[in-house]
Design an enzyme around this catalytic site. Structure first.
Site, short mmCIF file in Angstrom:
data_model
loop_
_atom_site.label_atom_id
_atom_site.label_comp_id
_atom_site.label_asym_id
_atom_site.label_seq_id
_atom_site.Cartn_x
_atom_site.Cartn_y
_atom_site.Cartn_z
N LEU A 103 0.83 -1.20 0.00
CA LEU A 103 0.00 0.00 0.00
C LEU A 103 0.87 1.25 0.00
CD1 LEU A 103 -2.20 -2.07 0.67
CD2 LEU A 103 -3.18 -0.41 2.24
N ASP A 104 0.62 2.12 -0.96
CA ASP A 104 1.42 3.32 -1.16
C ASP A 104 1.06 4.41 -0.15
OD1 ASP A 104 3.23 4.91 -3.03
OD2 ASP A 104 1.41 6.13 -3.08
N GLU A 125 3.93 1.25 2.87
CA GLU A 125 4.95 2.25 2.54
C GLU A 125 4.51 3.54 3.20
OE1 GLU A 125 6.89 5.46 0.17
OE2 GLU A 125 4.78 4.96 -0.06
N PHE A 131 16.94 2.72 5.72
CA PHE A 131 18.04 1.88 5.25
C PHE A 131 18.56 2.41 3.92
CE2 PHE A 131 20.01 -1.66 3.09
CZ PHE A 131 20.59 -2.45 4.09
N HIS A 154 18.10 5.44 2.52
CA HIS A 154 18.61 6.81 2.57
C HIS A 154 20.03 6.86 3.14
CE1 HIS A 154 14.70 7.79 1.38
NE2 HIS A 154 14.18 8.28 2.49
N GLY A 168 13.50 6.64 -10.06
CA GLY A 168 12.64 7.44 -10.92
C GLY A 168 12.42 8.86 -10.47
#
Length: 606
Positions: free
Chosen positions: A256-257, A294, A321, A323, A391
């Site tokens: 899930l975003d 997420e 982790f 970053h 992206g």
């Protein structure tokens, strides 16, 4: 309650939620029939129609308005503005009846975008690659969103028909073929879903019912109505959508975003209700089903079990982790990377998971007595590259382009041999250099211009130099396709062999599987970026020695164990310049730049 058109034995039960309308009529376009729907409880309208064919297209007319597609359409053959199509989900011949899923702790994720994973960009084209991924050691693919969005190309996070498979990727049957083949090859299948907003172009949900709260806005538009008047129908819509993916497509999990954008002040938060609903379905079907969150920020309630008042997700992406590791390898220090510039930030993720907790202004380091070691390692998914981190750069640069191939190999070792569940991004396993850009295909000029301007503003904080590629250009899409032929070059084969060796170490050496974080300790040299990580599981131990910098550095790490080197990322076997570190671990020495070495106890290495 079901909210979609359900086909069975030459008849179809059409159901739609439209609580504020006085009449709803169904128009069957091929049969040229119009049927009034009957209003039942809670604002639902329904009618069972005999003699309907699975290929029948239809729309709903609300009062005297222009007919619109079904908000719970299962397929939009002509895109978001065309009619919906009846789908017979009972017709597919599944052969995965014995498939019960895999343990979350054993998964090795491979994230991919259907449209750029193959030249054709379809589910059907993917079928030819599944065995290759399985032989490589991948056991779970994660598809970026596949729900219907506007246009023929896009990332999919702007979907407007959450129940429908995107028509440019193929048909519902094509997706079922893919899932069926994955299960036959031993791969689980996850799909990204977006419940924090609905895309802007082709969105007709609010024509039917109050799906949104205009007084509360997200980055992408108004929030979903999860706690105001008539919110029960909205909640039911998304609960049904989740079960639809598990029931009709046999998926193993959803990611899930950006869940923290889902505002809900109800006594029982929607996300808690959602996870409990999925768990009940898993128990009913005797399958392992997973919900992965997420968040962008770390909130312990995400993984806290529902019975303890939390939301009860099975897992969470651990951005800290990525970053902290990415910052060390590339030197990035702008925007969110500014909080992760020290090597100790990365070492903190290995033992404490969260470098920071809270959201927005509450973003902070954990207090001295505050520990999140209660979160099992197998509930956290880690990566150094994914669709967002590649992206959402100016040029869609991969780690190989930004930091070099040797640094990318170090990152791969730290991800795949971490105590967490690893995730790879398509193409990285053979050193893909093609960018992965943001691309879209909106038909409205005003919206397209807004997307272009939004990208420019998003990148301003990073101070990246260069012109922002046009997301509407088909060139941005075509450049983002991975080159499978690169995998079969001499260099590609060596890099792939390196990744495969790491995966085999993870699978065959218990110490490298998803383990308790308390059984791991890490030491960094006082100056520079050399890190020594020692892990144990039962009586067995293993160690990693990694230089995250590009220059060679001296190190000194004391250990009471006798270790033998079993893998060196700089070995010529993996396309490196040749290994310099000795075969047996020595407590002091010189570490080559961008290098990772793996050590096992002598008797285990044999």
């Amino acid at each position: 309650m079901h909210v979609e058109a359900t086909y069975h034995n030459n008849s179809c039960e059409f159901t739609v939620w439209a609580p504020n309308h006085k009449s709803v009529q169904l128009t069957l376009e091929n049969a040229k029939r119009t049927i009034p729907l009957k209003k039942i409880e809670k604002g639902y309208w329904t009618s069972t129609v005999e003699g309907v064919k699975p290929s029948e297209t239809y729309r709903y007319q609300l009062d005297s308005q222009t007919p619109k597609p079904d908000p719970a359409s299962h397929f939009q053959p002509n895109g978001v503005f065309g009619p919906s199509m009846v789908v017979d989900h009972e017709a597919f011949n599944w052969t995965d009846t014995d498939w019960r899923g895999l343990e979350l702790k054993d998964l090795i994720f491979y994230e991919l975008h259907v449209g750029t994973f193959t030249p054709e960009g379809t589910f059907k084209a993917m079928l030819e690659r599944i065995k290759e991924l399985a032989d490589f050691g991948i056991n779970s693919i994660e598809l970026m969103p596949v729900s219907q969005f506007s246009g023929q190309r896009g990332w999919g996070y702007d979907g407007v028909f959450p129940f429908a498979v995107h028509n440019s990727y193929g048909t519902p049957e094509n997706l079922k073929m893919l899932v069926n083949e994955c299960h036959r090859q031993g791969l689980a299948v996850f799909v990204d879903t977006v419940y924090n907003h609905i895309g802007p172009e082709g969105n007709c949900l609010n024509d039917y019912a109050p799906y949104f709260v205009s007084s509360r806005m997200t980055t992408w538009g108004p929030t979903l109505n999860l706690d105001e008047a008539l919110s029960g129908g909205v909640r039911n819509y998304f609960l049904e959508n989740t079960l639809h993916w598990f029931r009709d497509y046999h998926l193993d999990g959803l990611r899930l975003d950006s869940i923290l954008w889902m505002h809900d002040s109800s006594p029982r938060h929607f996300l808690q209700e959602l996870n409990q609903t999925v768990q009940a379905h898993a128990e009913e079907t005797s399958r392992r089903l997973y919900m992965i969150a997420e968040t962008g920020f770390n909130e312990p309630q995400v993984l806290t079990p529902a019975e303890q008042g939390g939301w009860g997700f099975n897992g969470q992406w651990l951005d800290d982790f990525q970053h902290s590791l990415f910052s060390q390898l590339t030197g990035e220090s702008k925007s969110y990377y500014r909080n992760f510039t020290e090597l100790e930030h990365f070492t903190a993720t290995l033992t404490d998971s969260y470098v920071y907790v809270g959201k927005d202004q509450a973003f902070r380091r954990p207090r001295p007595k505050e520990s999140y070691r209660w979160i099992p390692a197998w509930q956290l998914v880690v990566f150094c590259q994914n669709h967002d981190q590649v992206g959402n750069r100016l040029l869609g640069d991969r780690l190989t382009t930004l930091a070099g191939l040797e640094a990318a190999k170090v990152a791969a070792g730290l991800v795949l041999l971490s105590p967490y569940v690893p995730l790879l991004f398509m193409g990285e396993e053979y050193g893909e250099t093609a960018p992965f850009m943001f691309f879209s295909n909106y038909s409205g000029k005003e919206l397209a211009d807004a997307i272009r301007e939004g990208r420019r503003k998003e990148f301003a904080e990073f101070n990246w130099q260069g012109e922002v590629p046009d997301p509407q250009s088909i060139e941005s899409f075509n450049k983002s396709k991975i080159d499978w032929q690169r995998r079969y070059t001499d260099e590609g084969k060596k890099i792939a062999a390196y990744y495969k060796a790491l995966i085999q170490l993870r699978k065959k050496v218990p110490t490298f599987q998803a383990t308790e974080k308390r059984n791991l300790k890490s030491i960094q040299n006082q100056q520079g970026k050399v890190l020594f990580i020692e892990k144990s599981r039962g009586e067995s131990k293993a160690a990693l020695l990694a230089n995250l910098g590009k220059e060679k550095q001296r190190f000194e790490f004391q250990t009471g164990e006798s270790y033998v080197k079993v893998l060196d990322s700089t070995d010529a076997l993996w396309g490196g310049k040749g290994a310099d570190l000795p075969a047996k671990f020595e407590p002091s020495g010189v570490m080559p730049g961008s290098c990772l070495a793996v050590y096992l106890e002598a008797e285990v290495s044999a």
